[in-house]
Scaffold this motif. Structure first.
Motif, PDB file in Angstrom:
ATOM      1  N   ILE A   1       1.124  -1.227  -0.078  1.00 27.06           N
ATOM      2  CA  ILE A   1      -0.133   0.005  -0.254  1.00 27.06           C
ATOM      3  C   ILE A   1       0.917   1.545  -0.314  1.00 27.06           C
ATOM      4  CG2 ILE A   1      -1.873   1.175   1.536  1.00 27.06           C
ATOM      5  CD1 ILE A   1      -3.209  -1.203   0.246  1.00 27.06           C
ATOM      6  N   THR A   2       0.670   2.309  -1.054  1.00 24.63           N
ATOM      7  CA  THR A   2       0.639   3.765  -0.821  1.00 24.63           C
ATOM      8  C   THR A   2      -0.017   4.308  -0.868  1.00 24.63           C
ATOM      9  OG1 THR A   2       2.785   4.879  -2.371  1.00 24.63           O
ATOM     10  CG2 THR A   2       1.621   3.462  -3.130  1.00 24.63           C
TER      11      THR A   2
ATOM     12  N   ARG B   1      -2.554  -2.666   6.486  1.00 19.78           N
ATOM     13  CA  ARG B   1      -2.547  -4.106   7.338  1.00 19.78           C
ATOM     14  C   ARG B   1      -3.418  -4.559   8.186  1.00 19.78           C
ATOM     15  NH1 ARG B   1      -0.627  -8.732   8.863  1.00 19.78           N
ATOM     16  NH2 ARG B   1       1.060  -7.202  10.321  1.00 19.78           N
ATOM     17  N   THR B   2      -2.885  -3.774   8.912  1.00 24.02           N
ATOM     18  CA  THR B   2      -3.899  -3.911  10.603  1.00 24.02           C
ATOM     19  C   THR B   2      -4.035  -3.152  11.350  1.00 24.02           C
ATOM     20  OG1 THR B   2      -1.704  -2.877  11.234  1.00 24.02           O
ATOM     21  CG2 THR B   2      -0.966  -4.988  11.344  1.00 24.02           C
TER      22      THR B   2
ATOM     23  N   VAL C   1       2.973   0.591  13.764  1.00 28.15           N
ATOM     24  CA  VAL C   1       3.377  -0.312  13.233  1.00 28.15           C
ATOM     25  C   VAL C   1       4.619  -0.379  13.791  1.00 28.15           C
ATOM     26  CG1 VAL C   1       4.634  -0.524  10.672  1.00 28.15           C
ATOM     27  CG2 VAL C   1       2.474   0.725  11.035  1.00 28.15           C
ATOM     28  N   GLU C   2       4.685  -2.065  14.393  1.00 30.17           N
ATOM     29  CA  GLU C   2       5.830  -2.879  14.801  1.00 30.17           C
ATOM     30  C   GLU C   2       6.667  -2.498  13.897  1.00 30.17           C
ATOM     31  OE1 GLU C   2       7.161  -7.419  16.350  1.00 30.17           O
ATOM     32  OE2 GLU C   2       4.810  -6.743  15.794  1.00 30.17           O
ATOM     33  N   LEU C   3       8.661  -2.553  14.672  1.00 24.43           N
ATOM     34  CA  LEU C   3       9.667  -2.435  13.254  1.00 24.43           C
ATOM     35  C   LEU C   3      10.104  -3.858  13.971  1.00 24.43           C
ATOM     36  CD1 LEU C   3      10.302   1.032  13.168  1.00 24.43           C
ATOM     37  CD2 LEU C   3       9.382   0.315  11.655  1.00 24.43           C
ATOM     38  N   GLY C   4      11.553  -4.201  14.168  1.00 28.84           N
ATOM     39  CA  GLY C   4      12.162  -5.462  14.821  1.00 28.84           C
ATOM     40  C   GLY C   4      11.891  -6.580  13.633  1.00 28.84           C
TER      41      GLY C   4
ATOM     42  N   ALA D   1      -8.057  -6.563  -3.417  1.00 32.38           N
ATOM     43  CA  ALA D   1      -7.993  -5.447  -2.461  1.00 32.38           C
ATOM     44  C   ALA D   1      -9.462  -4.831  -1.927  1.00 32.38           C
ATOM     45  CB  ALA D   1      -7.967  -4.257  -4.006  1.00 32.38           C
ATOM     46  N   ARG D   2     -10.588  -5.667  -2.084  1.00 32.48           N
ATOM     47  CA  ARG D   2     -12.360  -6.445  -1.501  1.00 32.48           C
ATOM     48  C   ARG D   2     -11.798  -6.290  -0.177  1.00 32.48           C
ATOM     49  NH1 ARG D   2     -14.324  -7.645  -5.336  1.00 32.48           N
ATOM     50  NH2 ARG D   2     -15.472  -5.539  -6.663  1.00 32.48           N
ATOM     51  N   ARG D   3     -10.635  -7.471  -0.847  1.00 28.91           N
ATOM     52  CA  ARG D   3     -10.838  -7.966   1.217  1.00 28.91           C
ATOM     53  C   ARG D   3     -10.404  -6.620   2.619  1.00 28.91           C
ATOM     54  NH1 ARG D   3      -6.926 -10.432   3.802  1.00 28.91           N
ATOM     55  NH2 ARG D   3      -5.192 -10.018   2.837  1.00 28.91           N
TER      56      ARG D   3
END
Length: 310
Positions: A45-46, A108-109, A114-117, A304-306
């Motif tokens: 995604i952008t 997505r979440t 946002v988790e890094l690592g 994309a719809r999901r």
């Protein structure tokens, strides 16, 4: 199906490579093969603003960056360190890949945090980016620039009014110390970053789905990344063939090219590479520019719809 994909089907991989006259043509064949060989499609995604404008391709000394796109303007201002010195404007493919990760994970979440690592290390592996040495230094540098900069999007509305978004990419600094650390020290891998509230809101309103494996196949060629994202944004929404002049291409993609004629060879190579990873795209290269045709989306509509993107 695109021309390079037909070439591979008709002559095989080695036959297609043998017919390639330049290094750029061989790169396009390899990229197309990578896409054709993928069994799983992963969504990236952008923000739509980056489909119409772009960051610099190379380091710039100025603390300010401005790009014009179709009814869109992007302004990026460098942040400063404690001594008041410019940290620098984000640039190149690494900055684009970091931002792609942050935006994709947030959508997505469905969370601006946002988790890094470990998550980012896993993603870097999928994108064939090593997490040590020079690549780690580049990622760290671009993360620092992304953390500090300010950005403004201007967009023209249908009613003649102007929409403006002021903000940043993230609220606080992105810390990536865990990427090169000892995997036996899990505390190094718990860093998280929160997207700026305004940017997160705007991203949810204007997301552009792309194929993560397409970006991976393009690799570190930042101009081709920009062209691919642009095509993914524009083609599926067209109602009729739409010409784009070389002057408009230079205005949007011509960072670093002083004269219009200088961008034609580089843009043409980038376009061929973008089309190699977007086989559904229908684009004609013409004397006065390019002709965009209505095309299926780069990411299947069902996927994309999901995620609620349609």
């Amino acid at each position: 199906m695109g021309e390079v994909h037909r070439l591979i089907q008709q002559h095989g991989v080695e036959g297609a490579r043998a017919l390639a006259a330049t290094k750029a043509e061989r790169q396009a064949i390899d990229a197309a093969l990578s896409i054709m060989s993928e069994e799983e499609s992963r969504l990236g995604i952008t923000h739509a603003g980056f489909a119409m404008t772009s960051l610099p391709h190379k380091r710039i000394e100025e603390g300010f960056w401005r790009r014009e796109g179709h009814r869109t303007t992007l302004l990026v201002e460098s942040g400063r360190d404690r001594a008041g010195r410019f940290i620098g404007v984000p640039y190149g493919s690494i900055a684009r890949l970091i931002l792609l990760y942050l935006q994709t994970e947030a959508i997505r979440t469905n969370s601006p945090e946002v988790e890094l690592g470990r998550s980012m290390k896993s993603w870097m592996g999928r994108m064939s980016l090593t997490t040590g040495g020079k690549t780690y230094q580049l990622v760290t540098e671009q993360a620092r620039r992304i953390s500090a900069c300010r950005l403004t999007f201007f967009a023209d509305r249908e009613n003649g009014l102007e929409a403006r978004h002021n903000g940043a990419f993230v609220q606080d600094a992105i810390s990536l110390t865990g990427l090169a650390g000892d995997e036996n020290q899990p505390s190094l891998w718990q860093d998280r970053v929160r997207l700026d509230a305004g940017f997160w809101r705007s991203l949810k309103e204007h997301p552009v789905p792309v194929r993560e494996e397409a970006i991976k196949a393009i690799g570190t060629r930042s101009l081709a990344i920009d062209v691919y994202v642009w095509l993914a944004y524009r083609l599926h929404s067209l109602a009729k063939p739409t010409p784009v002049s070389w002057a408009a291409i230079h205005a949007q993609f011509g960072a670093g090219f002083r004269l219009l004629r200088q961008i034609k060879p580089s843009f043409t190579e980038a376009l061929h590479l973008a089309l190699a990873v977007y086989p559904e795209a229908r684009v004609d290269l013409e004397k006065d520019g390019i002709l965009l045709h209505p095309s299926p989306p780069a990411v299947p509509r069902a996927e994309a719809r999901r995620l609620g993107l349609l």
